[in-house]
Design an enzyme around this catalytic site. Structure first.
Site, PDB file in Angstrom:
ATOM      1  N   HIS A 199      21.582  19.577  -0.162  1.00  0.00           N
ATOM      2  CA  HIS A 199      22.495  19.390  -1.424  1.00  0.00           C
ATOM      3  C   HIS A 199      23.816  19.056  -0.919  1.00  0.00           C
ATOM      4  O   HIS A 199      24.316  19.503   0.054  1.00  0.00           O
ATOM      5  CB  HIS A 199      22.738  20.522  -2.273  1.00  0.00           C
ATOM      6  CG  HIS A 199      21.271  20.679  -2.973  1.00  0.00           C
ATOM      7  ND1 HIS A 199      21.373  21.687  -4.211  1.00  0.00           N
ATOM      8  CD2 HIS A 199      20.144  20.317  -2.954  1.00  0.00           C
ATOM      9  CE1 HIS A 199      20.129  21.788  -4.784  1.00  0.00           C
ATOM     10  NE2 HIS A 199      19.296  20.888  -3.956  1.00  0.00           N
ATOM     11  N   GLU A 234      26.975  20.098  -1.295  1.00  0.00           N
ATOM     12  CA  GLU A 234      27.867  21.169  -1.040  1.00  0.00           C
ATOM     13  C   GLU A 234      27.485  21.962   0.292  1.00  0.00           C
ATOM     14  O   GLU A 234      28.076  22.166   1.004  1.00  0.00           O
ATOM     15  CB  GLU A 234      27.526  22.270  -2.322  1.00  0.00           C
ATOM     16  CG  GLU A 234      27.992  21.758  -3.589  1.00  0.00           C
ATOM     17  CD  GLU A 234      26.667  21.280  -4.515  1.00  0.00           C
ATOM     18  OE1 GLU A 234      26.119  20.466  -3.995  1.00  0.00           O
ATOM     19  OE2 GLU A 234      26.919  21.439  -5.667  1.00  0.00           O
ATOM     20  N   CYS A 275      24.435  24.004  -8.359  1.00  0.00           N
ATOM     21  CA  CYS A 275      23.007  24.746  -8.860  1.00  0.00           C
ATOM     22  C   CYS A 275      22.988  26.136  -8.444  1.00  0.00           C
ATOM     23  O   CYS A 275      24.180  26.533  -7.784  1.00  0.00           O
ATOM     24  CB  CYS A 275      21.754  24.115  -8.032  1.00  0.00           C
ATOM     25  SG  CYS A 275      21.743  24.496  -6.540  1.00  0.00           S
ATOM     26  N   CYS A 278      23.573  26.743  -4.458  1.00  0.00           N
ATOM     27  CA  CYS A 278      24.775  26.263  -4.047  1.00  0.00           C
ATOM     28  C   CYS A 278      25.967  27.437  -4.358  1.00  0.00           C
ATOM     29  O   CYS A 278      26.865  27.491  -3.704  1.00  0.00           O
ATOM     30  CB  CYS A 278      25.073  24.788  -4.293  1.00  0.00           C
ATOM     31  SG  CYS A 278      24.347  23.603  -3.500  1.00  0.00           S
TER      32      CYS A 278
HETATM   33 ZN   LIG Z   1      22.812  22.897  -4.938  1.00  0.00          ZN
END
Ligand SMILES: [Zn+2]
EC number: 3.5.4.33
Length: 191
Positions: free
Chosen positions: A71, A73, A107, A110
């Protein structure tokens, strides 16, 4: 939504962002999300800013890397760690004074990673209704989790409409790498 100057006080000392900073960094994050969309990735872009310097940035690269954890991040966190190594700074000192600007609510995964890195403040765009870890599905950001780093403050809603439009465009198109499970089919039939 208009950006306001907000301070995250009481969490890891003082950390504040001005409206100008928010505008500047979120513009760049939005451009990265657009780039992700053009590359058939979930359109999320982010920057990590320490002392008015971008020390890490990332866009979602799950499909490109065929790695579900990449992701935006997580990509940015790895870049900050690299930056720390190169500049001889301790990651804890840097992360504890770093602001994350991201187009979509982080999310659950993260959000937990951000807690573990002790990032004090996250400015984000739209909500992440599927996987959000700052309130939409779970609130990892401010949960009482004494063994999982520190809670962080969020400033949500910056250019949220634009960010959510990009997500909608992405989910409308077929993801060539998505597994075809029964659950997915059921979801499709419903909508
Ligand atoms: Zn994430």
């Amino acid at each position: 939504m208009e950006a306001k100057a907000v301070s995250a006080l009481g969490i890891a000392g003082a950390c504040s962002v001005s409206a100008e900073e928010t505008e500047k960094w979120m513009e760049e994050a939005m451009n990265m999300a657009k780039e992700a969309l053009e590359n058939v990735e979930v359109p999320v872009g982010c920057l990590m800013v320490y002392n008015n310097e971008v020390v890490g940035k990332g866009r979602n690269e799950v499909n490109q890397t065929k790695n579900a954890t990449r992701h935006a991040e997580m990509v940015a966190i790895d870049q900050v760690l690299d930056w720390c190594r190169r500049s001889g700074k301790s990651p804890s000192e840097v992360f504890e004074h770093t602001v994350l600007y991201v187009t979509v609510e982080p999310c659950i995964m993260c959000a937990a990673a951000l807690r573990l890195m002790k990032i004090p403040l996250v400015v984000y765009g739209c909500q992440n209704e599927r996987f959000g870890g700052c309130g939409s599905v779970l609130n990892i950001a401010s949960a009482e989790l004494p063994n999982t780093g520190r809670p962080f403050q969020c400033i949500p809603g910056y250019r949220a409409e634009e960010a959510v439009e990009m997500l909608k465009t992405f989910y409308k198109q077929e993801n060539p790498n998505a597994p075809r499970s029964k659950v997915r089919k059921k979801e499709c039939q419903k909508s």
